[in-house]
Write a protein that holds these residues in place. Structure first.
Motif, PDB file in Angstrom:
ATOM      1  N   ALA A  17     -31.120   8.873 -15.394  1.00 34.48           N
ATOM      2  CA  ALA A  17     -29.812   9.506 -15.611  1.00 34.48           C
ATOM      3  C   ALA A  17     -29.591  10.722 -14.710  1.00 34.48           C
ATOM      4  N   ALA A  18     -30.606  11.567 -14.570  1.00 38.77           N
ATOM      5  CA  ALA A  18     -30.414  12.795 -13.789  1.00 38.77           C
ATOM      6  C   ALA A  18     -30.091  12.474 -12.330  1.00 38.77           C
ATOM      7  N   ARG A  46     -28.241  10.146 -11.276  1.00 35.77           N
ATOM      8  CA  ARG A  46     -26.826   9.769 -11.143  1.00 35.77           C
ATOM      9  C   ARG A  46     -25.927  10.999 -10.950  1.00 35.77           C
ATOM     10  N   ARG A  47     -26.485  12.192 -11.140  1.00 37.33           N
ATOM     11  CA  ARG A  47     -25.712  13.404 -10.852  1.00 37.33           C
ATOM     12  C   ARG A  47     -25.397  13.480  -9.353  1.00 37.33           C
ATOM     13  N   VAL A  85     -24.627  10.858  -7.608  1.00 29.76           N
ATOM     14  CA  VAL A  85     -23.913   9.616  -7.279  1.00 29.76           C
ATOM     15  C   VAL A  85     -22.487   9.668  -7.811  1.00 29.76           C
TER      16      VAL A  85
END
Lengths: 238, 312
Positions: B77-78, B80-81, B83
């Motif tokens: 998840a991190a 995707r920061r 992206v």
């Protein structure tokens, strides 16, 4: 803190998206207020019955909210823009559950305040009324977590069916045998306490049932998170 | 160049619950997107493009194989920061454009003045600043696509993954988006772009991959891919047209025809023996549309050359 902020954002967004059903629920409570204003003390049993009915509607709506939350997001494909951000699926699910809990809490607060205004002057115990509100919130959140668990991998109809079975079977067993079964998803126990309350004999305390319900909500949330992390969210729900 | 996005031998099967039939969307799919490039992802409907993008974004899980985004497994998840993602047929919440972009920016960790500033910039980038107070439910499809782009860029990502970003845009807006993508590349950002608009891909992409039946059937720089190694274009003077199959006269009177690689030498000797003069012999350049049709089995396509891959 970051996780909590994200969860709160998802929860508030859920409440915002469900604002119309929530408003309808709130307006239904106003019906109770109107009944209280238009009736006299002789109708107090009817007013209490309406109050209990509304409490049960709250639980039914929580199942509806919990069971449709993920499905609606997937069907509309809005979930893609949210899960495309730096948010874990567990946080997303936590946000949805918190959103359902907030919706239930809003409804219960409204019901509690209206009940205090209408029922307490007719002789219903103030403290017991708010204890019943705790029962309603616990029942709502637990029922919603069951529905949310099934909705992670089933369509709303199947989810509703399995939610009904999961909540109903332990309830039926608790009704028949009591004892241990009253600790398994204690919707029956919470409902019994709520429905048996009266002016003369408010009823028993459901503290343990509320505690068990909240603990089991946490377990269901963990199970739902585990399942949800393993499913394809970008495909149609079967 | 380090790889920003890597798909490593991925198989993705879709199977409906309680049904035995499976559909293979990706079949031993391997691809690398390097830092700082605009990568075009082409293929007919159902080729597996969107599935590949959804795998990268962790919306779906691979049946076999795995992939990396900035060196981390898909689904981190991190990561995707870093992206920005725009889905095909973008679906967003109904609220004012500004509040919507703020919401998605906040989900990516922005807050306070940075969030406000980036929201304004993102809306300005997609020419929607003057519509910032309007509810997106009232937006046209093109405007929705632009607001979708704004939510994808609001946090200034290093990698942009765009699924059909210009499909609903008018030529002017399409041009603006193309300029924006080129500007992003100049700033060292990476763009992974899926599109049906072949001319657009040809104009902006550094590399392209053509996907068919879940496999990469061609990969390389547009110039390399469009240059045929099987056919050569010959332009000559002073030869009869009827002696060379497919020959045509150009406005300047020269004769132009295509020769296969195998017959090239014989054709040149024939021009000489007939007293002609060779002006040029160059590899035949196809259009991207020709290549696309050839690789995906479209009308007039030659037999599929399957999984041939060219490295740049």
């Amino acid at each position: 803190m970051k996780h909590l902020r994200l969860i709160a954002m998802i929860a508030l967004n859920f409440v915002r998206e469900q604002r119309w059903p929530i408003l309808v629920l709130q307006l239904s409570v106003l019906g109770l207020a109107a009944l209280g204003l238009l009736s006299d003390a002789r109708d107090r049993e009817d007013i209490l019955l309406t109050f209990k009915q509304l409490g049960m509607y709250g639980v039914a709506f929580s199942v509806f909210f919990g069971g449709s939350a993920i499905y609606n997001e997937r069907r509309s494909r809005r979930i893609l823009a949210v899960l495309g951000k730096a948010i874990t699926r567990r946080d997303y699910l936590s946000g949805l559950l918190l959103g359902v809990a907030l919706s239930s809490a809003l409804f219960t607060l409204m019901l509690g305040f209206t009940g205090t205004w209408i029922l307490c002057p007719l002789g219903f115990s103030f403290f017991y009324l708010w204890h019943l509100m705790e029962c309603v919130v616990a029942a709502c959140v637990m029922s919603a977590s069951v529905a949310l668990f099934f909705s992670t991998h089933l369509n709303p109809w199947m989810s509703a069916l399995f939610t009904g079975l999961t909540l109903g079977v332990p309830g039926a067993l608790a009704f028949r045998f009591g004892g241990f079964w009253e600790y398994i998803l204690p919707l029956y126990t919470l409902g019994r306490v709520f429905l048996n309350a009266s002016y003369e004999h408010p009823g028993m305390s459901a503290g343990w049932a509320i505690t068990v319900a909240l603990l089991e909500t946490v377990i269901l949330w963990a199970a739902a998170s585990w399942v949800f992390a393993r499913i394809d969210v970008a495909v149609a729900v079967d | 160049m380090p790889a920003v996005l890597e798909f490593q031998d991925i198989i993705k099967d879709y199977r409906a619950l309680f049904r035995r039939r499976t559909v293979r969307a990706l079949d031993h799919f391997t691809l690398q997107v390097e830092e700082g490039e605009i990568f075009g992802f082409l293929g007919p409907n159902g080729a597996g493009k969107t599935t590949a993008i959804h795998l990268a974004m962790a919306f779906v899980r691979p049946t076999r194989g795995h992939g990396l985004m900035f060196g981390k497994r898909f689904g981190h998840a991190a990561t995707r920061r870093r992206v920005g993602f725009l889905a095909e047929n973008v679906a967003l919440y109904h609220r004012s454009a500004e509040n919507l972009v703020r919401f998605y920016g906040a989900l990516n960790g922005l807050s306070g003045k940075t969030l406000s500033r980036r929201t304004i910039e993102a809306l300005d980038n997609v020419s929607l600043l003057h519509e910032s107070n309007r509810n997106v439910a009232k937006f046209s499809r093109g405007m929705l696509q632009r607001i979708g782009l704004a939510q994808a860029i609001v946090h200034d990502p290093d990698l942009l993954i765009l699924d059909e970003p210009t499909s609903a845009l008018d030529p002017l807006a399409r041009y603006a988006v193309r300029e924006m993508l080129l500007d992003w590349r100049r700033r060292g950002k990476t763009i992974f772009l899926s599109s049906h608009l072949l001319s657009e891909v040809e104009l902006v992409c550094d590399r392209i991959a053509v996907l068919n039946h879940g496999r990469v059937v061609r990969l390389g720089r547009p110039a390399d891919l469009l240059e045929s190694r099987e056919h050569f274009e010959v332009i000559a003077n002073g030869i009869p047209m009827d002696g060379f199959p497919g020959a045509e006269m150009q406005p300047d009177g020269r004769i132009r025809f295509l020769a296969s690689a195998a017959s090239q030498r014989a054709m040149i000797e024939r021009i000489w023996t007939q007293g002609g003069e060779i002006i040029s012999v160059s590899p035949h350049k196809r259009s991207l549309e020709d290549l696309f049709l050839e690789l995906t089995g479209g009308p007039g396509a030659e037999p599929r050359s399957s999984s041939k891959q060219e490295t740049p």
